[in-house]
Motif scaffolding. Sequence first.
Motif, short mmCIF file in Angstrom:
data_model
loop_
_atom_site.label_atom_id
_atom_site.label_comp_id
_atom_site.label_asym_id
_atom_site.label_seq_id
_atom_site.Cartn_x
_atom_site.Cartn_y
_atom_site.Cartn_z
N PHE A 15 0.77 -1.21 0.00
CA PHE A 15 0.00 -0.17 -0.12
C PHE A 15 0.92 1.27 -0.17
O PHE A 15 0.39 2.22 -0.67
CB PHE A 15 -0.91 0.06 1.19
N ARG A 16 1.94 1.15 0.85
CA ARG A 16 2.71 2.56 0.81
C ARG A 16 3.59 2.67 -0.57
O ARG A 16 4.22 3.62 -0.86
CB ARG A 16 3.90 2.06 1.89
N LEU A 17 3.72 1.49 -1.25
CA LEU A 17 4.25 1.73 -2.36
C LEU A 17 3.06 2.16 -3.58
O LEU A 17 3.70 2.92 -4.40
CB LEU A 17 4.81 0.11 -3.07
N VAL A 18 2.07 1.55 -3.85
CA VAL A 18 0.96 1.80 -4.49
C VAL A 18 0.39 3.11 -4.49
O VAL A 18 0.17 4.03 -5.45
CB VAL A 18 -0.32 0.74 -4.44
N LEU A 19 0.23 3.87 -3.23
CA LEU A 19 -0.55 4.97 -3.19
C LEU A 19 0.06 6.17 -3.82
O LEU A 19 -0.29 7.02 -4.70
CB LEU A 19 -0.87 5.18 -1.60
N PRO A 20 1.59 6.29 -3.57
CA PRO A 20 2.49 7.47 -4.18
C PRO A 20 2.34 7.39 -5.69
O PRO A 20 2.36 8.16 -6.41
CB PRO A 20 3.66 7.46 -3.63
N ILE A 21 2.57 6.05 -6.05
CA ILE A 21 2.84 5.76 -7.72
C ILE A 21 1.19 6.06 -7.99
O ILE A 21 1.21 6.65 -9.08
CB ILE A 21 3.00 4.25 -7.81
N PHE A 22 0.13 5.74 -7.57
CA PHE A 22 -1.40 6.16 -8.05
C PHE A 22 -1.32 7.59 -8.24
O PHE A 22 -1.81 8.16 -9.11
CB PHE A 22 -2.08 5.56 -7.06
N ILE A 23 -0.94 8.46 -6.91
CA ILE A 23 -1.16 9.71 -7.16
C ILE A 23 -0.22 10.42 -8.13
O ILE A 23 -0.40 11.33 -8.88
CB ILE A 23 -0.71 10.40 -5.67
N GLN A 25 0.78 8.81 -10.97
CA GLN A 25 0.06 8.57 -12.28
C GLN A 25 -1.16 9.54 -12.56
O GLN A 25 -1.19 9.92 -13.74
CB GLN A 25 -0.42 7.20 -12.21
N ILE A 26 -1.73 9.75 -11.50
CA ILE A 26 -2.84 10.66 -11.64
C ILE A 26 -2.44 12.08 -12.05
O ILE A 26 -2.96 12.68 -12.72
CB ILE A 26 -3.85 10.82 -10.34
N MET A 164 6.02 11.08 -6.40
CA MET A 164 4.47 11.79 -6.08
C MET A 164 4.66 13.18 -6.00
O MET A 164 3.83 13.87 -6.49
CB MET A 164 4.16 11.01 -5.21
N THR A 165 5.54 13.61 -4.89
CA THR A 165 5.91 15.00 -4.60
C THR A 165 6.25 15.79 -6.04
O THR A 165 5.73 16.95 -6.30
CB THR A 165 6.97 15.21 -3.63
N ILE A 166 7.14 15.26 -6.72
CA ILE A 166 7.58 16.05 -8.27
C ILE A 166 6.24 16.39 -8.73
O ILE A 166 6.24 17.27 -9.33
CB ILE A 166 8.45 15.25 -8.57
N THR A 167 5.39 15.43 -9.03
CA THR A 167 4.34 15.40 -9.86
C THR A 167 3.36 16.41 -9.23
O THR A 167 2.75 17.26 -9.97
CB THR A 167 3.71 13.95 -10.03
N PHE A 286 -7.97 7.23 -17.65
CA PHE A 286 -7.84 7.76 -16.31
C PHE A 286 -8.13 6.69 -15.29
O PHE A 286 -7.36 6.68 -14.33
CB PHE A 286 -8.61 9.15 -16.09
N LEU A 287 -9.08 5.96 -15.52
CA LEU A 287 -9.63 4.90 -14.47
C LEU A 287 -8.41 3.98 -14.67
O LEU A 287 -8.16 3.15 -13.68
CB LEU A 287 -10.74 4.32 -14.80
N TYR A 288 -7.62 3.86 -15.71
CA TYR A 288 -6.64 2.73 -16.03
C TYR A 288 -5.50 3.08 -15.12
O TYR A 288 -4.63 2.15 -14.78
CB TYR A 288 -6.06 2.70 -17.52
N MET A 289 -5.51 4.22 -14.47
CA MET A 289 -4.26 4.66 -13.61
C MET A 289 -4.32 3.81 -12.45
O MET A 289 -3.21 3.45 -11.88
CB MET A 289 -4.30 6.05 -13.43
N LEU A 290 -5.26 3.21 -11.85
CA LEU A 290 -5.43 2.39 -10.90
C LEU A 290 -4.53 0.99 -11.11
O LEU A 290 -3.48 0.77 -10.17
CB LEU A 290 -6.76 2.19 -10.24
N PRO A 291 -5.15 0.36 -11.77
CA PRO A 291 -4.33 -1.06 -12.29
C PRO A 291 -3.00 -0.67 -12.80
O PRO A 291 -1.98 -1.53 -12.42
CB PRO A 291 -5.14 -1.67 -13.15
N LEU A 292 -2.67 0.28 -13.44
CA LEU A 292 -1.26 0.71 -13.86
C LEU A 292 -0.19 0.68 -12.64
O LEU A 292 0.66 0.62 -12.73
CB LEU A 292 -1.54 1.91 -14.87
N SER A 293 -0.97 1.48 -11.54
CA SER A 293 -0.18 2.01 -10.68
C SER A 293 0.22 0.55 -9.65
O SER A 293 1.16 0.42 -9.21
CB SER A 293 -0.88 3.06 -9.66
#
Length: 457
Positions: A15-23, A25-26, A164-167, A286-293
């Motif tokens: 979860f700690r990996l995925v959440l920042p990746i998801f943000i 990607q969003i 995530m912060t950079i984005t 846009f929704l694809y960002m979830l499985p992609l993350s």
Amino acid sequence: MNSTSNLQQKGALFFRLVLPIFITQIGLYAMNFLDTVMSGHAGAAQLAGVAIGTSIWVPVFTGLSGILTSITPLVSQLNGANQSTKIPYVVIQGIYLAIALALSVIVLGSFVLNPLLDAMHLERAVRDVAHGYIVALSFGMIPLFIYNTLRSFIDALGRTRVTMTITLVALPVNFVINYLLIFGKWGFPKLGGVGSGYASAITYWFITLIALYIVHKKAPFSALRIFKTWFPVSLQAWKTQLKIGIPIGFSIFFETSIFAAVTLFMSVYNTETIAAHQAALNFASFLYMLPLSISFAMTIAVGYEVGAKRFRDARQYSRLGILSALILAVFCATGLYFFTDSIAALYSNNTDVLSLTKHFLLYAIFFQLSDAIAAPIQGALRGYKDVNVTLVLSLISYWVIGLPLGYVLAHYTAIGPYGYWIGLISGLAAGACLLWMRLLTIQRKQHQATPAYENSL
């Protein structure tokens, strides 16, 4: 990344990996989202032009940036094997390769862009916007490719919050520049959809400079001293990266280019249909960002465990990722069904475009389950460095099954342009099934090859 001893710890780390990746990607996707939405409010021709430009650019960029993501499994496995002294060499060679790929795209694009657009027989206004949009983006290609290499390195160490912060810092910059250049505010020229291309290029320079500073100055990256030695270009190192990266890149290209091909085939329809198709596809992506993350996180976690020879842990991460993606897909599909009107209204106030967009969005619902299976499995396979078979499966799923079926339905039935979407759904479903079987095969082989290790866990 660090090792875990039970499923609960794996879930927390994942979860700690995925959440920042998801943000992240969003945020990155929001730049394209802003390009599309803001251009749409500048006129249907602007939206259609950006749609065509994006359909040409995105497959090229995602395919080539996919090659650069070979840095992630390479660094992740080196990190898992406690061989961090080898990481700077890999990253520097990755930067060199990124620059070479970007220059190749710019040179090749200067020869093929005009003939490609001329062959599509677009309305003049739409063609001009598409051409200008791609040319504007080209000014940011070199920094964008470098950033993708640096991002792959940063994420491979499990520091996904950094990108995530950079984005998040870059997103408002992109929005403001879009506003100024698309609509001509505060004395800036009114460039329409072309302005969104320049806004993206400027933003690419911005995020790359921030990433370079962080890697050079901030812990834990500074401890690796990535830029201490600028190693000479090594074709052997490029060969190693390309051996992994080319199948990844082409696999991504086959998937993204089928969407681009559909958009190009739809150029025979009127501007409203092109605009509605692009709007619906934009939101589905846009929704694809979830499985992609989840896919990106899978590559990091599985690669780390494989590098450490903990194959049972790698299997557990695979199952965790797929299950998480499926649960999220159900929620997304439900929301898409109940809020179709509101979503369509984001993209246009044109009555015809709104009506068509709502119909396309209903088909997008069926993308969710297939994406939820296919994307995480692709990420896991990359963590295993198993990329060649994935390439073949992607080609079969999307170009042998998906696109031909869509073409037949669109041209030889009363379904019309919606037939392409049924073809896309069929290709995604086929890809999900084939990738699932491949992952099971890889894991079964590793289990049989290391029985003593597995039994000791």
